[in-house]
Design an enzyme around this catalytic site. Structure first.
Site, short mmCIF file in Angstrom:
data_model
loop_
_atom_site.label_atom_id
_atom_site.label_comp_id
_atom_site.label_asym_id
_atom_site.label_seq_id
_atom_site.Cartn_x
_atom_site.Cartn_y
_atom_site.Cartn_z
N LYS A 23 0.83 -1.20 0.00
CA LYS A 23 0.00 0.00 0.00
C LYS A 23 0.87 1.26 0.00
CE LYS A 23 -3.75 -0.30 2.31
NZ LYS A 23 -4.47 -0.56 3.56
N ARG A 93 -3.45 2.93 8.54
CA ARG A 93 -3.76 1.64 7.89
C ARG A 93 -2.53 0.77 7.78
NH1 ARG A 93 -8.33 2.24 3.88
NH2 ARG A 93 -9.00 4.37 4.12
N GLY A 102 -8.11 -7.48 4.56
CA GLY A 102 -8.96 -7.63 5.74
C GLY A 102 -8.31 -8.34 6.91
N MET A 104 -5.55 -7.33 8.67
CA MET A 104 -5.00 -6.46 9.72
C MET A 104 -5.90 -5.24 9.92
SD MET A 104 -0.98 -6.85 8.98
CE MET A 104 -1.16 -6.52 7.26
N ARG A 340 -3.80 -1.36 -6.05
CA ARG A 340 -2.96 -2.56 -5.98
C ARG A 340 -3.38 -3.50 -7.10
NH1 ARG A 340 -5.81 -4.84 -0.49
NH2 ARG A 340 -7.89 -5.01 -1.36
N HIS A 458 -2.23 -41.26 4.37
CA HIS A 458 -2.82 -42.08 3.31
C HIS A 458 -3.97 -41.35 2.64
CE1 HIS A 458 -5.68 -45.04 1.73
NE2 HIS A 458 -4.59 -45.62 1.29
N SER A 768 15.45 -40.38 -6.88
CA SER A 768 14.23 -39.62 -6.74
C SER A 768 14.09 -39.29 -5.26
CB SER A 768 13.04 -40.44 -7.23
OG SER A 768 11.87 -39.69 -7.08
N CYS A 835 9.81 -36.91 -5.75
CA CYS A 835 8.47 -37.49 -5.90
C CYS A 835 7.67 -37.41 -4.60
CB CYS A 835 8.56 -38.93 -6.40
SG CYS A 835 9.37 -40.03 -5.25
N TYR A 855 13.70 -32.99 -12.71
CA TYR A 855 12.24 -32.98 -12.81
C TYR A 855 11.60 -33.02 -11.43
CZ TYR A 855 12.28 -37.95 -11.68
OH TYR A 855 12.44 -39.14 -11.02
C1 PEP Z 1 8.27 -40.27 -0.04
O1 PEP Z 1 8.59 -40.82 0.99
O2 PEP Z 1 8.48 -39.07 -0.27
C2 PEP Z 1 7.58 -41.01 -1.09
C3 PEP Z 1 7.28 -40.44 -2.24
O3 PEP Z 1 7.17 -42.28 -0.81
P1 PEP Z 1 5.87 -42.63 0.08
O4 PEP Z 1 5.10 -41.37 0.25
O5 PEP Z 1 5.15 -43.65 -0.70
O6 PEP Z 1 6.49 -43.14 1.32
#
Ligand code: PEP
Ligand code: MG
Length: 878
Positions: A23, A93, A102, A104, A340, A458, A768, A835, A855
């Site tokens: 601001k 302000r 909104g 603060m 803004r 899970h 990975s 991953c 990746y």
């Molecule tokens: C991990 O541990 O980051 C992973 C991808 O394997 P999982 O979540 O299946 O343990």
């Protein structure tokens, strides 16, 4: 020279956001380009940080500087605090670096007291003016009491309601000057009653307290939650803007409004906004009166409207983005109070970005950079009807585990979910936690709500994969699964009652909130194509069935980075065979059971290779502790005993023997393959045969299977399992007369693996990073239970965000960058990816880009987010 903590608007500019807040920087910029901004000053974010460092005090040095600037402001405006001829009134302000609408506090009309009020009235005989002065005064007392002294709003609202009733009127605006005067007196009395002191009459004291309150509001609970949800660090602090008041409530030739240069819902290029005559800004926001559309302002205030339209064009042209503005008209003259970049829906964000490119206002890189990747979620999943949602307070908030909105009847088991769905009902599955056995029921539900479990539990991981809404870890639920009921927010919910959950916010609502389906327009594809042009990181997906794979490919996934093979074993036709495998006493028995699984597994891989149409797939070998597969229901145990020719007691003994105190650190991952190499051999056969078959049918795809060994902590462990894989794979490939290549790599998800990555890389074609387990083991927090205590850590500012959702770059990230570097030193060709669930989180994606991974891999619905975040990281780097 000592640090400068205060800047006149004329001393700043738009590049000074970090110091002046959004601001403040924009007020300075508007001042510089000659727009009509009441001239005041900004107290920097560094002053806020200093306030906290000094134990929530504004130190003398900063206070002296503020007073110096008060004097400058007084001089510039020809008005003085507390002056009886020309009194100065100001607004105070907040304004952080990133906008936090909104969250603060704001105080208006500061500087009023009994003497100033009396003098103002004496100087202007117009009875309307008297009304205006008392209206401003009562507003100030009310706001100051609420915001600064934290006396609840309700006391004052009650007094206003009582006054309206006494006068027999409905609207605030119908109260007379005398009524408002009486109210101001009542408010001061209320203040004294609540605080035990007189309302402060010295404007400088008022100012000091107000500034302190704004700094304090940086740490209020709703700001803390907002920051956590929006990746805004606590350390940034807020700036404070002190600005002379202009009065939209002066008379009927005055008013106030907010407007957007384009429609924030659709992105359409047209001025949108609302305006109220004879009102102050808060009236528009608070909804006490119904404002008129901005277009009608033209009739009432032709000059101010024409000026405003010019300002809009100028600001858009200047900032090259859609602007959200607050303004006031005082006696027919326009003043700008704020501008803004406007918040917008994802749909509008895409349209605006494309339109701005087409209008020649910005280039593709800017277009890609201006879209918040997290917003894309709303395009890909159903959302609640915004109008209904506005009126529905959440009854609880838990973890936003998988985005989208769901509304349905409560069921308590996966079986019920399936059954009710078959009857045509829409259901929300509510469970203490989910287990792999619940997958079918999760599929049948609109959404999933769990009492326990974190962002990598899970329920969270599986729901995300399915693109299904999930709210997890709602500890406030008092669950009675057995009797199919639970208590939440003082109400008992039974099977069949309606509930609505929002997996993007974690909010839970009572009853029915209708949802609207996701829509993806042409702009989505255009922006994504630009993103692909500029990103360096590859984007793969975590998927373990053909349906999710196809979905991910549609969203632009370039392959599978993680196929969790255990997810393929939970289908009803497979679970008996895996249970048989687990309950085997001998290698022969185990191999017999594995032989049943092999064709199914091979079939799955073939279907996935086909869905991938030649894109790569990393298949991870069996990972979870075996007890996750064993039956818990008596009937299932009996069936297994029958199938295996064992007694029920034998089976129960085996199940009992699988018990572990720390299953997450137990007999799982590659440890399963070390103890039962026949499992790895079977999985190798399934992958290699599937690839050979699909390659034979589609030679141009040239599939190179990637086999990934999980939970490695020692190179010899990897070598042992790799030898099993190589022996089986080489034999099959030779028998087929094929020259197919394949890769064997590992997950880096145990700190020891990261620490010895140079050794491990000698045996691995790829790494990975499994940042779910790596986070769990680096912090020593259970990924399923950390939610129980993380709340206390947020409150105490020990951690600012959930390390399972946003990669901890300081600790876990250090292991990742170190392991990547060490791995490349001993194996320059090693392919590096991530991953864990962090692969779909924008800030974590940026980190992966920075440390040079090849990746990221994330659940299908996060693929577009990762593509955009990867492009933004590359563009930011330049
Ligand atoms: C991990 O541990 O980051 C992973 C991808 O394997 P999982 O979540 O299946 O343990
Ligand atoms: Mg893991």
């Amino acid at each position: 020279m000592s640090k400068k903590y205060v800047y006149l608007f004329s001393e700043g500019n738009a590049t000074m956001r970090e110091l002046l807040g959004g601001k403040g920087a924009n007020l300075a910029e508007m001042t510089n380009i000659g727009l009509p901004v009441p001239q005041g000053f900004t107290i920097t974010t560094e002053a806020c940080t200093q306030y906290y460092e000094d134990g929530r005090k504004i130190n003398d040095e900063i206070m002296a500087e503020i007073m110096e600037y008060v004097a400058k402001m007084e001089e510039m405006n020809g008005k003085k605090f507390g002056d009886l001829k020309n009194p100065l009134l100001v607004s105070v302000r907040s304004g952080a670096r990133a906008s936090m609408p909104g969250m603060m506090d704001t105080i208006l009309n500061l500087g009023l007291n009994d003497d100033v009020v009396a003098a103002m009235i004496a100087g202007n005989p117009d009875p309307n003016f008297e009304r205006f002065v008392y209206d401003s005064y009562r507003r100030f007392i009310q706001m100051f009491s609420d915001v600064v002294m934290e006396v609840g709003k309700k006391y004052f609202e009650q007094l206003i309601d009582a006054m309206k009733e006494k006068r027999g009127v409905k609207l605030d605006i119908e109260l007379t000057a005398a009524d408002l005067k009486e109210l101001a007196e009542q408010f001061k009395a209320e203040y004294k009653q609540q605080i035990g002191e007189d309302f402060p009459s010295d404007p400088k004291t008022q100012l000091y307290e107000a500034i302190r309150a704004v700094f304090r509001s940086w740490d209020n609970p709703r700001a803390n939650v907002y920051r956590r949800d929006n990746d805004i660090p606590y350390s940034w602090g807020t700036a404070v803007n002190v600005m002379p008041m202009v009065f939209g409530n002066l008379n009927d030739n005055s008013g106030t409004g907010v407007a957007f240069t384009r429609d924030p819902a659709t992105g359409e290029k047209k001025l949108m906004g609302e305006f109220l005559t004879n009102a102050q800004g808060e009236d528009v926001v608070a909804g006490v009166r119904t404002p008129m559309p901005i277009s009608q302002m033209e009739e009432k205030f032709p000059q101010a409207y024409a000026d405003f339209v010019k300002v809009c064009d100028l600001l858009e042209d200047h900032y090259r983005d859609m602007q959200d503005m607050e303004f006031t008209v005082e006696n027919g003259k326009l003043y700008m109070l704020q501008c803004r970049s406007g918040k917008r829906t994802a749909q509008a964000a895409l349209k605006i970005a494309c339109d701005l490119v087409d209008e020649g206002m910005i280039d593709e890189k800017k277009a890609v950079s201006m879209i918040d990747p997290r917003n894309l979620d709303t395009l890909l999943h159903p959302q609640f009807d915004a109008a209904v949602l506005k009126k529905a307070p959440a009854i609880a908030k838990a973890l936003p585990a998988s985005p989208g909105a769901a509304c349905g009847k409560i069921v308590f088991s996966a079986e019920d979910a399936k059954e009710w769905k078959e009857r045509g009902e829409k259901v929300v599955l509510v469970r203490l936690e989910t287990s792999p056995e619940d997958i079918e029921g999760m599929k049948a539900s609109q959404g999933i709500l769990t009492v326990r479990g974190g962002m990598t539990s899970h329920a969270a991981v599986v729901a995300r994969g399915m693109g299904k809404c999930c709210v997890s870890g709602c500890g406030e639920i008092n669950m009675d699964e057995e009797n199919k009921k639970f208590e939440l927010a003082g109400k008992t919910y039974h099977e069949g009652d309606f509930i609505s959950i929002d997996g993007s916010t974690g909010n839970i609502y009572d009853g029915i909130i209708p949802t609207v389906d996701a829509t993806i327009g042409g702009e989505f594809g255009r922006v994504m194509a630009w993103a692909d042009k500029y990103r360096r990181l590859g984007v793969r997906t975590n998927a373990d069935n053909p349906h999710d794979t196809e979905q991910a490919v549609k969203f632009g996934a370039e392959g599978i980075g993680l196929c969790r093979t255990e997810h393929m074993f939970f289908e009803a036709d497979r679970i008996p065979a895996i249970r048989e495998m687990i309950c085997s006493d001998t290698v022969e028995q185990r191999e017999k059971a594995l032989a049943k699984l092999e064709p199914m597994q091979q079939g799955d891989f073939e279907a996935m290779y086909i869905a991938l149409e030649g894109r790569p797939m990393t298949v991870r070998f069996l990972d979870p502790p075996l007890h996750e597969f064993v039956p818990t229901e008596e009937a299932d145990i009996e069936q297994l005993a029958k199938d295996m020719g064992k007694s029920v007691q034998d089976i129960k003994n085996i199940i009992a023997s699988l018990h572990e105190f720390n299953p997450m650190m137990g007999h799982r991952g590659c440890r399963l393959a070390v103890t039962f190499p026949e499992i790895a051999a079977m999985q190798t056969r399934a992958v290699i045969k599937a690839a050979l078959n699909v390659n034979a049918a589609h030679p141009d795809w040239n599939i190179i299977p990637e086999i990934m060994i999980p939970l490695v902590g020692e190179v010899k462990e990897l070598k042992y399992v790799k030898d099993v894989v190589v022996e089986v794979a080489d034999k099959l490939i030779a028998e087929a007369g094929s020259s197919m290549k394949y890769k064997v790599g590992t997950m880096i998800e145990i700190p020891r693996a990261a620490l010895t990555a140079d050794e491990i890389a000698k045996e691995a074609d790829f790494f990975s990073f499994g940042t779910n387990d790596l986070t769990q083991m680096t912090f020593g927090f259970s990924r399923d239970d950390a939610g129980k205590f993380l709340g206390a850590y947020y409150d105490k500012k020990i951690y600012e965000s959930d390390p399972f959702a946003r990669l901890d770059q300081t600790g876990v990230g250090k292991l990742v960058s170190m392991a990547a570097k060490m791995g490349r030193e001993t194996n320059p060709h090693i392919h590096l990816g991530i991953c864990g669930e962090h692969g779909g989180d924008p800030t974590s994606v940026e980190f992966c880009h920075k440390v040079g991974l090849d990746y990221v891999s994330c659940s299908p619905f996060r693929v577009p987010i990762a593509r955009l975040a990867a492009a933004q990281a590359a563009i930011k780097e330049g």
